[in-house]
Each structure stands twice: as structure tokens, then as C-alpha cells.
Design a protein around this motif. Sequence first.
Motif, PDB file in Angstrom:
ATOM      1  N   VAL A  33       0.863  -1.177   0.000  1.00 29.77           N
ATOM      2  CA  VAL A  33       0.000   0.000   0.000  1.00 29.77           C
ATOM      3  C   VAL A  33       0.901   1.230   0.000  1.00 29.77           C
ATOM      4  N   LEU A  34       0.766   2.050  -1.010  1.00 30.94           N
ATOM      5  CA  LEU A  34       1.537   3.286  -1.105  1.00 30.94           C
ATOM      6  C   LEU A  34       0.718   4.406  -0.491  1.00 30.94           C
ATOM      7  N   ALA A  35       1.082   4.769   0.745  1.00 33.39           N
ATOM      8  CA  ALA A  35       0.313   5.760   1.491  1.00 33.39           C
ATOM      9  C   ALA A  35       1.064   7.074   1.653  1.00 33.39           C
ATOM     10  N   GLY A  36       2.300   7.142   1.133  1.00 31.14           N
ATOM     11  CA  GLY A  36       3.023   8.402   1.138  1.00 31.14           C
ATOM     12  C   GLY A  36       2.671   9.216  -0.092  1.00 31.14           C
ATOM     13  N   PHE A  37       3.399  10.318  -0.297  1.00 35.12           N
ATOM     14  CA  PHE A  37       3.230  11.125  -1.511  1.00 35.12           C
ATOM     15  C   PHE A  37       4.580  11.145  -2.214  1.00 35.12           C
ATOM     16  N   TYR A  38       4.598  10.743  -3.474  1.00 30.10           N
ATOM     17  CA  TYR A  38       5.841  10.475  -4.188  1.00 30.10           C
ATOM     18  C   TYR A  38       6.026  11.500  -5.304  1.00 30.10           C
ATOM     19  N   SER A  39       7.126  12.238  -5.253  1.00 31.47           N
ATOM     20  CA  SER A  39       7.398  13.243  -6.280  1.00 31.47           C
ATOM     21  C   SER A  39       8.143  12.663  -7.477  1.00 31.47           C
ATOM     22  N   ALA A  40       8.799  11.517  -7.298  1.00 31.08           N
ATOM     23  CA  ALA A  40       9.535  10.867  -8.388  1.00 31.08           C
ATOM     24  C   ALA A  40       8.710   9.722  -8.961  1.00 31.08           C
ATOM     25  N   PRO A  41       8.939   9.362 -10.227  1.00 29.99           N
ATOM     26  CA  PRO A  41       8.214   8.235 -10.826  1.00 29.99           C
ATOM     27  C   PRO A  41       8.505   6.934 -10.077  1.00 29.99           C
ATOM     28  N   LEU A  42       7.495   6.098  -9.996  1.00 31.95           N
ATOM     29  CA  LEU A  42       7.632   4.795  -9.355  1.00 31.95           C
ATOM     30  C   LEU A  42       7.801   3.724 -10.424  1.00 31.95           C
ATOM     31  N   SER A  43       8.706   2.774 -10.176  1.00 33.44           N
ATOM     32  CA  SER A  43       8.894   1.655 -11.090  1.00 33.44           C
ATOM     33  C   SER A  43       9.368   0.450 -10.292  1.00 33.44           C
ATOM     34  N   PHE A  44       9.261  -0.726 -10.891  1.00 38.53           N
ATOM     35  CA  PHE A  44       9.740  -1.931 -10.223  1.00 38.53           C
ATOM     36  C   PHE A  44      10.149  -2.954 -11.270  1.00 38.53           C
ATOM     37  N   VAL A  45      11.032  -3.865 -10.843  1.00 34.56           N
ATOM     38  CA  VAL A  45      11.466  -4.975 -11.696  1.00 34.56           C
ATOM     39  C   VAL A  45      10.344  -6.009 -11.724  1.00 34.56           C
ATOM     40  N   PHE A  46       9.953  -6.425 -12.904  1.00 36.79           N
ATOM     41  CA  PHE A  46       8.755  -7.247 -13.027  1.00 36.79           C
ATOM     42  C   PHE A  46       8.893  -8.673 -12.485  1.00 36.79           C
ATOM     43  N   PRO A  47       9.970  -9.432 -12.795  1.00 33.93           N
ATOM     44  CA  PRO A  47       9.976 -10.854 -12.409  1.00 33.93           C
ATOM     45  C   PRO A  47       9.728 -11.129 -10.923  1.00 33.93           C
ATOM     46  N   PRO A  48      10.394 -10.427  -9.973  1.00 40.04           N
ATOM     47  CA  PRO A  48      10.099 -10.727  -8.568  1.00 40.04           C
ATOM     48  C   PRO A  48       8.631 -10.463  -8.193  1.00 40.04           C
ATOM     49  N   ALA A  49       8.063  -9.383  -8.744  1.00 38.20           N
ATOM     50  CA  ALA A  49       6.659  -9.104  -8.472  1.00 38.20           C
ATOM     51  C   ALA A  49       5.761 -10.166  -9.086  1.00 38.20           C
ATOM     52  N   PHE A  50       6.125 -10.619 -10.280  1.00 38.88           N
ATOM     53  CA  PHE A  50       5.381 -11.679 -10.966  1.00 38.88           C
ATOM     54  C   PHE A  50       5.401 -12.967 -10.152  1.00 38.88           C
ATOM     55  N   MET A  51       6.581 -13.328  -9.643  1.00 39.27           N
ATOM     56  CA  MET A  51       6.708 -14.584  -8.897  1.00 39.27           C
ATOM     57  C   MET A  51       5.886 -14.567  -7.624  1.00 39.27           C
ATOM     58  N   ARG A  52       5.695 -13.401  -7.052  1.00 39.96           N
ATOM     59  CA  ARG A  52       4.911 -13.303  -5.812  1.00 39.96           C
ATOM     60  C   ARG A  52       3.444 -12.960  -6.074  1.00 39.96           C
ATOM     61  N   GLU A  53       3.087 -12.744  -7.332  1.00 40.76           N
ATOM     62  CA  GLU A  53       1.748 -12.238  -7.652  1.00 40.76           C
ATOM     63  C   GLU A  53       1.419 -11.038  -6.765  1.00 40.76           C
ATOM     64  N   ALA A  54       2.374 -10.123  -6.721  1.00 35.40           N
ATOM     65  CA  ALA A  54       2.246  -8.967  -5.831  1.00 35.40           C
ATOM     66  C   ALA A  54       1.143  -8.030  -6.307  1.00 35.40           C
ATOM     67  N   ARG A  55       0.490  -7.414  -5.348  1.00 34.06           N
ATOM     68  CA  ARG A  55      -0.506  -6.382  -5.632  1.00 34.06           C
ATOM     69  C   ARG A  55       0.015  -5.052  -5.092  1.00 34.06           C
ATOM     70  N   ILE A  56      -0.246  -3.976  -5.818  1.00 33.12           N
ATOM     71  CA  ILE A  56       0.154  -2.641  -5.394  1.00 33.12           C
ATOM     72  C   ILE A  56      -1.095  -1.765  -5.380  1.00 33.12           C
ATOM     73  N   ARG A  57      -1.339  -1.151  -4.235  1.00 33.22           N
ATOM     74  CA  ARG A  57      -2.527  -0.301  -4.076  1.00 33.22           C
ATOM     75  C   ARG A  57      -2.092   1.095  -3.663  1.00 33.22           C
ATOM     76  N   ILE A  58      -2.691   2.091  -4.257  1.00 26.65           N
ATOM     77  CA  ILE A  58      -2.412   3.479  -3.897  1.00 26.65           C
ATOM     78  C   ILE A  58      -3.545   3.990  -3.015  1.00 26.65           C
ATOM     79  N   ALA A  59      -3.184   4.510  -1.851  1.00 28.35           N
ATOM     80  CA  ALA A  59      -4.176   5.093  -0.948  1.00 28.35           C
ATOM     81  C   ALA A  59      -4.355   6.558  -1.313  1.00 28.35           C
ATOM     82  N   ALA A  60      -5.519   6.909  -1.803  1.00 28.18           N
ATOM     83  CA  ALA A  60      -5.782   8.275  -2.241  1.00 28.18           C
ATOM     84  C   ALA A  60      -6.110   9.161  -1.043  1.00 28.18           C
ATOM     85  N   GLU A  61      -6.503  10.381  -1.353  1.00 35.57           N
ATOM     86  CA  GLU A  61      -6.831  11.345  -0.304  1.00 35.57           C
ATOM     87  C   GLU A  61      -8.005  10.855   0.525  1.00 35.57           C
TER      88      GLU A  61
END
Length: 312
Positions: A227-255
Motif C-alpha cells: 500500500v503506497l500511502a506516502g506522496f511520491y514526487s519521483a516516478p515509481l517503477s519496479f522490476v517485473f519478475p520478482p513481483a510476478f513470482m509473488r503475484e504482488a498487488r500494489i494499491r495506492i491510498a488516495a486522499e
Amino acid sequence: MDALAVVLENPRQLALRRLPLAEGSGGDIAVDIEWTAISTGTERLLFEGRMPAFPGMGYPLVPGYEAVGRVTSCDATSGFRKGERVFVPGAAGCFGEVRSLFGAAASHLVVPAKRVIACDEALGEQGALLALAATAYHALRGGAKPDCIVGHGVLGRLLARLTIALDAAPPVVWERDADRAKGAVGYDVIDPAANTRRDYRVICDVSGDASLLDHLIAHLAPGGEIVLAGFYSAPLSFVFPPAFMREARIRIAAEWRHEDLVAVRDLVDSGKLSLDGLITHRSDATAASEAYRTAFDDPSCLKMALDWRACA
């Protein structure tokens, strides 16, 4: 009527100015502000000129979204009474040509009554913390509660306290700064370098550090969520294979929403959520320039509160 307000004329150019207040219309109330708190997330980005494109963005502007004060004028349909203490999450264009982003850092405000909530007299300056508490509450809605929180600033502490207040297991909090690691109540704070777990179900990041995503994914359990609950001024990116292997989910917490604000106010009133120990520094509003720099540059400052009560 006018107000003394913090004005960011341009990045790194902060001043106190008298600004005319627009007259209220139907549905508006007037509030004398007692305290405002300084955000080291969005307000710092505004101060440094690093705020990404955002609705209403532009200078000069009045910052701030964490204010508590007393109602000075309201109509019979507002739901408030004169003299009542209220939390105000910001103004709505009451400073004319000076933008309100988010407009709460001023001695007087005219705001829509529907944006304001009453708060307990006993809260005092802590009432200004309800916005961050609502931010934390919103991040926790709609999913499993975090078993790991990244960052032990005010928002990280509120997330940990709310997780416990909502009857979930105490989370582990990661914090590199030894001084900031202090002050935990009912949960453990560890240096992430000492972490050996790679089975977190939910990791909630409030660091605002866009470079951490790959590291956090490596510590997720299969099917885990970040859960991304901070505020990020730089672009976010990630390496795909580790996330794929874990079937990771990424959620952004809005205002946060108004109902989040009401929920945390009620948790505070019930005694389930404490706001103690989060405001570490205080300053007269007339010394706002120095106060903002302390809030942004002093690692010992968790939260700075500006006192507007002497500002006529």
C-alpha cells in the motif's frame, strides 16, 4: 475582513501577508484559527517547488490542510454554533487571486460548512492532527491491515496506532533513524537492515521514497500487497519478475474522505486512538518562516504546530 496568512510567493520564498478574505455565501462559515500543523510531505514539496502537476497548482499560494479553530460566524442551517471548536482541512478559494493549496495556514478562514467537523474541546492543538489520522485510516480501509509499516514519522505512528485500535495484530515498523525509532506504544520498531522476514502479507509504505519498491516486493509473501500511502514526487517503477513470482498487488491510498475524518474523530473521542506525543515542536505563527525550516530540516521534529491565537 482580512487574515494573516502564510504565503509561498515562489519556491523557497515564504512570507506572512495580510490577505483580504472573500465574503462567505450560503453554506459557508467563518473560523478563527487557533493552530495549524505543517506537513513535511505535500507542504515541503510545495516549498521546494517539487510538487508534481496538481489541480490548483501555482504560486503565490497559501499552504496547509491541518487547522483547528473556533466558529465565529455561521447560519442556522450550518449545523455549527458560534464558539464551537472545529477541525478545518483547508480553505476553498477565500483568498481571491492567491491560490489556496490547501489554504489552511491563516489566522481566519471562510470555508464551506460541509468540509468542517466539530472536535472535542480537550483536543486543543492535537485537533490539527485529524487530517493525518484520516489519511492513515483511509489507507487501512478496504483490505487486510498491515503487518509491516515503512517509516516511523507521524503518519507511520498513526497507522500503527490505528491498526491496533481496529483490533488487528500489532505491526512491525521499519525505521532507520535511531531517534525516530523511539516512542512506539504497543508495537515494535526495527531497523530494516535487521529484518529477516520475507512473508509480509501487507506492507504499508509512508516513506515517500520512490526507490524502495523493489526492496519492499522482495519481502512480500505470495499474493501480498504493498500500500503506497506516502506522496511520491519521483516516478515509481519496479522490476517485473520478482513481483510476478509473488503475484504482488500494489494499491495506492488516495486522499481521505469526510467519512474517514469523522471515523478517526470518533475513535479519538472514544479513547481507542491517542494523538499524544506526535506534536513535538511549537511556534508562534509570526515566526512561521523559521518554523517551516525547522519542520523540514530538523530530524527531531515530528510535527510542528503554529499558534495563531495572538494574531488579530
